[in-house]
Design a protein around this motif. Sequence first.
Motif, mmCIF file in Angstrom:
data_model
loop_
_atom_site.group_PDB
_atom_site.id
_atom_site.type_symbol
_atom_site.label_atom_id
_atom_site.label_comp_id
_atom_site.label_asym_id
_atom_site.label_seq_id
_atom_site.Cartn_x
_atom_site.Cartn_y
_atom_site.Cartn_z
ATOM 1 N N GLU A 268 34.489 44.061 32.072
ATOM 2 C CA GLU A 268 35.188 43.862 33.529
ATOM 3 C C GLU A 268 36.666 44.398 33.201
ATOM 4 N N MET B 216 31.628 38.767 37.801
ATOM 5 C CA MET B 216 32.845 39.322 38.332
ATOM 6 C C MET B 216 33.871 38.295 38.298
ATOM 7 N N LEU B 217 35.031 38.733 38.021
ATOM 8 C CA LEU B 217 36.140 37.699 37.717
ATOM 9 C C LEU B 217 36.786 37.353 38.925
ATOM 10 N N THR B 218 37.313 36.211 38.840
ATOM 11 C CA THR B 218 38.198 35.623 40.249
ATOM 12 C C THR B 218 39.540 36.056 39.840
ATOM 13 N N GLY B 219 40.343 35.849 41.077
ATOM 14 C CA GLY B 219 41.809 36.257 40.912
ATOM 15 C C GLY B 219 42.568 35.312 39.812
ATOM 16 N N LYS B 220 42.125 34.069 39.631
ATOM 17 C CA LYS B 220 42.590 33.195 38.739
ATOM 18 C C LYS B 220 42.139 33.424 37.598
ATOM 19 N N GLN B 221 41.268 34.002 37.237
ATOM 20 C CA GLN B 221 40.834 34.408 35.919
ATOM 21 C C GLN B 221 41.530 35.387 35.416
ATOM 22 N N LYS B 222 41.552 36.509 36.352
ATOM 23 C CA LYS B 222 42.250 37.841 36.092
ATOM 24 C C LYS B 222 43.816 37.552 35.612
ATOM 25 N N LYS C 150 37.737 27.600 35.148
ATOM 26 C CA LYS C 150 36.503 27.406 36.080
ATOM 27 C C LYS C 150 36.537 27.999 37.707
ATOM 28 N N VAL C 151 35.381 28.655 38.120
ATOM 29 C CA VAL C 151 35.189 28.849 39.290
ATOM 30 C C VAL C 151 34.928 27.615 40.308
ATOM 31 N N LYS C 152 35.729 27.478 41.475
ATOM 32 C CA LYS C 152 35.458 26.273 42.130
ATOM 33 C C LYS C 152 34.387 26.668 43.241
#
Length: 99
Positions: free
Chosen positions: A72, A1-7, A97-99
């Motif tokens: 995705e 699942m992608l985060t908002g920042k990654q999207k 990166k996801v924190k």
Amino acid sequence: MLTGKQKRFLRSEAHHLSPIFQVGKGGVNDNMIKQIAEALEARELLKISILQNCEDNKFEISEEIVKGTRAELVQLIGNIIVLYKESRENKKLELPKVK
């Protein structure tokens, strides 16, 4: 699942890309899904355009492609679908990166 920042990052990367697949009157079929999956392995990020003569709902089309390719959905804007799938052998994009 992608985060908002990654999207957001992927949307900015996809902005300059041209759609390499088109969904038309025939809709989505197995052969198209196979070709999209192969293109995702090679590129990781791609755009698909939905033509005006396509009779199916754009949300159903995007869902069908995402399920078939196990990718995705980054964005569905207008008649353009942006997909991302991390490549096993041709890794090009480094996601935040996801924190």
